[in-house]
Design a protein around this motif. Structure first.
Motif, PDB file in Angstrom:
ATOM      1  N   LEU A  86      31.558  53.231  42.895  1.00 46.29           N
ATOM      2  CA  LEU A  86      32.520  52.318  43.056  1.00 46.29           C
ATOM      3  C   LEU A  86      34.102  53.272  42.652  1.00 46.29           C
ATOM      4  O   LEU A  86      33.813  53.908  41.646  1.00 46.29           O
ATOM      5  CB  LEU A  86      32.363  51.079  41.769  1.00 46.29           C
ATOM      6  N   ASP A  87      34.815  53.276  43.718  1.00 46.84           N
ATOM      7  CA  ASP A  87      36.106  53.794  43.571  1.00 46.84           C
ATOM      8  C   ASP A  87      37.058  52.758  42.996  1.00 46.84           C
ATOM      9  O   ASP A  87      37.310  51.644  44.149  1.00 46.84           O
ATOM     10  CB  ASP A  87      36.462  54.530  44.703  1.00 46.84           C
ATOM     11  N   PHE A  88      37.680  52.635  41.875  1.00 48.94           N
ATOM     12  CA  PHE A  88      38.759  51.677  41.580  1.00 48.94           C
ATOM     13  C   PHE A  88      39.769  51.727  42.657  1.00 48.94           C
ATOM     14  O   PHE A  88      40.745  50.685  42.738  1.00 48.94           O
ATOM     15  CB  PHE A  88      39.112  51.421  40.322  1.00 48.94           C
ATOM     16  N   ARG A  89      40.124  52.667  43.524  1.00 56.29           N
ATOM     17  CA  ARG A  89      41.235  52.606  44.286  1.00 56.29           C
ATOM     18  C   ARG A  89      40.932  51.667  45.403  1.00 56.29           C
ATOM     19  O   ARG A  89      41.949  51.143  45.987  1.00 56.29           O
ATOM     20  CB  ARG A  89      41.439  54.147  44.945  1.00 56.29           C
ATOM     21  N   ASP A  90      39.505  51.652  45.819  1.00 56.70           N
ATOM     22  CA  ASP A  90      39.321  50.555  46.813  1.00 56.70           C
ATOM     23  C   ASP A  90      39.267  49.069  46.432  1.00 56.70           C
ATOM     24  O   ASP A  90      38.787  48.419  46.996  1.00 56.70           O
ATOM     25  CB  ASP A  90      37.753  50.978  47.458  1.00 56.70           C
ATOM     26  N   LEU A  91      39.368  48.897  45.041  1.00 54.27           N
ATOM     27  CA  LEU A  91      39.255  47.633  44.636  1.00 54.27           C
ATOM     28  C   LEU A  91      40.323  47.483  43.559  1.00 54.27           C
ATOM     29  O   LEU A  91      39.993  47.142  42.139  1.00 54.27           O
ATOM     30  CB  LEU A  91      37.600  47.219  43.737  1.00 54.27           C
ATOM     31  N   PRO A  92      41.606  47.160  43.908  1.00 57.42           N
ATOM     32  CA  PRO A  92      42.791  47.247  43.021  1.00 57.42           C
ATOM     33  C   PRO A  92      42.811  45.616  42.037  1.00 57.42           C
ATOM     34  O   PRO A  92      42.558  44.899  42.753  1.00 57.42           O
ATOM     35  CB  PRO A  92      43.927  47.310  44.105  1.00 57.42           C
ATOM     36  N   LEU A  93      42.801  46.016  40.878  1.00 59.03           N
ATOM     37  CA  LEU A  93      42.608  44.555  40.256  1.00 59.03           C
ATOM     38  C   LEU A  93      44.303  44.532  39.438  1.00 59.03           C
ATOM     39  O   LEU A  93      45.050  45.308  38.909  1.00 59.03           O
ATOM     40  CB  LEU A  93      41.939  44.870  38.916  1.00 59.03           C
ATOM     41  N   PRO A  94      44.883  43.199  39.400  1.00 63.57           N
ATOM     42  CA  PRO A  94      45.907  42.891  38.761  1.00 63.57           C
ATOM     43  C   PRO A  94      45.687  43.414  37.323  1.00 63.57           C
ATOM     44  O   PRO A  94      44.762  43.309  36.794  1.00 63.57           O
ATOM     45  CB  PRO A  94      46.348  41.463  39.082  1.00 63.57           C
ATOM     46  N   LEU A  95      46.920  43.354  36.590  1.00 64.78           N
ATOM     47  CA  LEU A  95      47.138  43.493  35.171  1.00 64.78           C
ATOM     48  C   LEU A  95      46.394  42.397  34.418  1.00 64.78           C
ATOM     49  O   LEU A  95      46.854  41.132  34.993  1.00 64.78           O
ATOM     50  CB  LEU A  95      48.196  44.022  34.592  1.00 64.78           C
ATOM     51  N   TYR A  96      45.723  42.241  33.640  1.00 63.19           N
ATOM     52  CA  TYR A  96      44.889  41.047  33.227  1.00 63.19           C
ATOM     53  C   TYR A  96      46.201  40.075  32.411  1.00 63.19           C
ATOM     54  O   TYR A  96      46.902  40.683  31.497  1.00 63.19           O
ATOM     55  CB  TYR A  96      43.821  41.247  32.116  1.00 63.19           C
ATOM     56  N   ASP A  97      46.164  38.661  32.856  1.00 62.62           N
ATOM     57  CA  ASP A  97      47.252  37.934  32.315  1.00 62.62           C
ATOM     58  C   ASP A  97      46.448  36.633  32.461  1.00 62.62           C
ATOM     59  O   ASP A  97      46.053  35.952  33.434  1.00 62.62           O
ATOM     60  CB  ASP A  97      48.292  37.847  33.404  1.00 62.62           C
ATOM     61  N   GLU A  98      46.120  36.072  31.122  1.00 63.24           N
ATOM     62  CA  GLU A  98      45.456  34.573  31.175  1.00 63.24           C
ATOM     63  C   GLU A  98      46.256  33.624  31.904  1.00 63.24           C
ATOM     64  O   GLU A  98      45.514  32.701  32.559  1.00 63.24           O
ATOM     65  CB  GLU A  98      45.367  34.029  29.732  1.00 63.24           C
ATOM     66  N   ASP A  99      47.593  33.695  32.011  1.00 64.53           N
ATOM     67  CA  ASP A  99      48.388  32.713  32.850  1.00 64.53           C
ATOM     68  C   ASP A  99      47.980  32.703  34.245  1.00 64.53           C
ATOM     69  O   ASP A  99      47.814  31.762  34.874  1.00 64.53           O
ATOM     70  CB  ASP A  99      49.793  32.877  32.468  1.00 64.53           C
ATOM     71  N   LEU A 100      47.784  33.734  34.962  1.00 65.60           N
ATOM     72  CA  LEU A 100      47.524  34.200  36.366  1.00 65.60           C
ATOM     73  C   LEU A 100      46.193  33.604  36.482  1.00 65.60           C
ATOM     74  O   LEU A 100      45.722  32.786  37.477  1.00 65.60           O
ATOM     75  CB  LEU A 100      47.544  35.450  36.661  1.00 65.60           C
ATOM     76  N   GLU A 101      45.272  33.820  35.655  1.00 62.50           N
ATOM     77  CA  GLU A 101      43.861  33.425  35.720  1.00 62.50           C
ATOM     78  C   GLU A 101      43.896  31.730  35.632  1.00 62.50           C
ATOM     79  O   GLU A 101      43.130  31.042  36.341  1.00 62.50           O
ATOM     80  CB  GLU A 101      42.871  33.951  34.305  1.00 62.50           C
ATOM     81  N   VAL A 102      44.635  31.080  34.640  1.00 62.12           N
ATOM     82  CA  VAL A 102      44.722  29.749  34.652  1.00 62.12           C
ATOM     83  C   VAL A 102      45.405  29.056  36.048  1.00 62.12           C
ATOM     84  O   VAL A 102      44.876  28.217  36.538  1.00 62.12           O
ATOM     85  CB  VAL A 102      45.466  29.118  33.515  1.00 62.12           C
ATOM     86  N   ALA A 103      46.325  29.891  36.248  1.00 62.15           N
ATOM     87  CA  ALA A 103      47.169  29.150  37.605  1.00 62.15           C
ATOM     88  C   ALA A 103      46.386  29.451  38.822  1.00 62.15           C
ATOM     89  O   ALA A 103      46.413  28.527  39.665  1.00 62.15           O
ATOM     90  CB  ALA A 103      48.526  30.047  37.583  1.00 62.15           C
ATOM     91  N   GLU A 104      45.880  30.400  39.243  1.00 60.28           N
ATOM     92  CA  GLU A 104      45.216  30.918  40.438  1.00 60.28           C
ATOM     93  C   GLU A 104      43.656  31.267  40.526  1.00 60.28           C
ATOM     94  O   GLU A 104      42.983  31.559  41.067  1.00 60.28           O
ATOM     95  CB  GLU A 104      45.714  32.266  41.021  1.00 60.28           C
ATOM     96  N   GLY A 105      43.163  31.196  39.030  1.00 64.34           N
ATOM     97  CA  GLY A 105      41.666  31.622  39.051  1.00 64.34           C
ATOM     98  C   GLY A 105      41.550  32.880  38.766  1.00 64.34           C
ATOM     99  O   GLY A 105      42.461  33.824  38.828  1.00 64.34           O
TER     100      GLY A 105
END
Length: 194
Positions: free
Chosen positions: A40-59
């Protein structure tokens, strides 16, 4: 023994990362021991910075779900850990934090429980990233991963690799191959569920 399924990655997205080169050597050791290995190359799987508000709002974001599926489908992790200011990289910590989030109906820490890992690092510094490995080992151990005691830290790594991505020092090359072999062997013997 069963065939071990290993997920290999580096805690760096940089194109010419020395830790990506390092983990790819360990991948060859795991394959030689009979493991099925996914790189797995994380360049191919970009992740947003962890944010609980984002998780609550958008899953949970789609790429996090992909990461979690990959982690759950493998019994072991080969992880090359760059060292940032004597600790874990933000990219690797962020991936661990997102993967620790439970989906509906999923048990806590499903990506980490009953998994086994081997750590390694490469750094231009003389300690080879050794200080950062302590933190990664602690984090993973606290969330249910069996981290094997075998590890390697390659110092002065900006000069350590040849043009083919192998370590110039044969003993160091062999030690990294052996890390992959050890993880594959232990994971197969433990016959961990996926």
């Amino acid at each position: 023994m069963t065939t071990a399924k290993i997920l290999a990655f580096a805690g760096s997205a940089r194109h010419d990362s020395i830790n990506k080169k390092l983990v790819k050597i360990a991948v060859e050791g795991a394959k030689a021991a009979g493991a099925e290995v996914t790189y797995l190359d994380f360049r191919d799987l970009p992740l947003p910075l962890y944010d609980e508000d984002l998780e609550v709002a958008e899953g949970i974001p789609e790429n996090v779900l992909k990461l979690k599926a990959l982690m759950k489908a493998h019994q072991g992790f080969l992880i090359a850990c760059p060292e940032y200011n004597s600790s874990i990289t933000p990219l690797l910590k962020n991936a661990i934090d997102w993967a620790s989030r439970s989906e509906p109906g999923e048990p806590p820490l499903a990506c980490f429980n009953e998994k086994v890992a081997v750590l390694m690092s490469a750094s231009p510094g003389t300690l080879g990233g050794l200080r950062g490995l302590v933190h990664v080992r602690s984090i993973l151990g606290n969330i249910g991963v069996l981290v094997l005691p075998d590890q390697q830290a390659i110092g002065n790594a900006h000069q350590a690799f040849d043009d083919n991505g192998n370590l110039k020092d044969e003993a160091k090359q062999t030690s990294i191959l052996q890390l992959g072999n050890k993880l594959a062997t232990v994971a197969a013997k433990l016959n961990l569920p996926v």
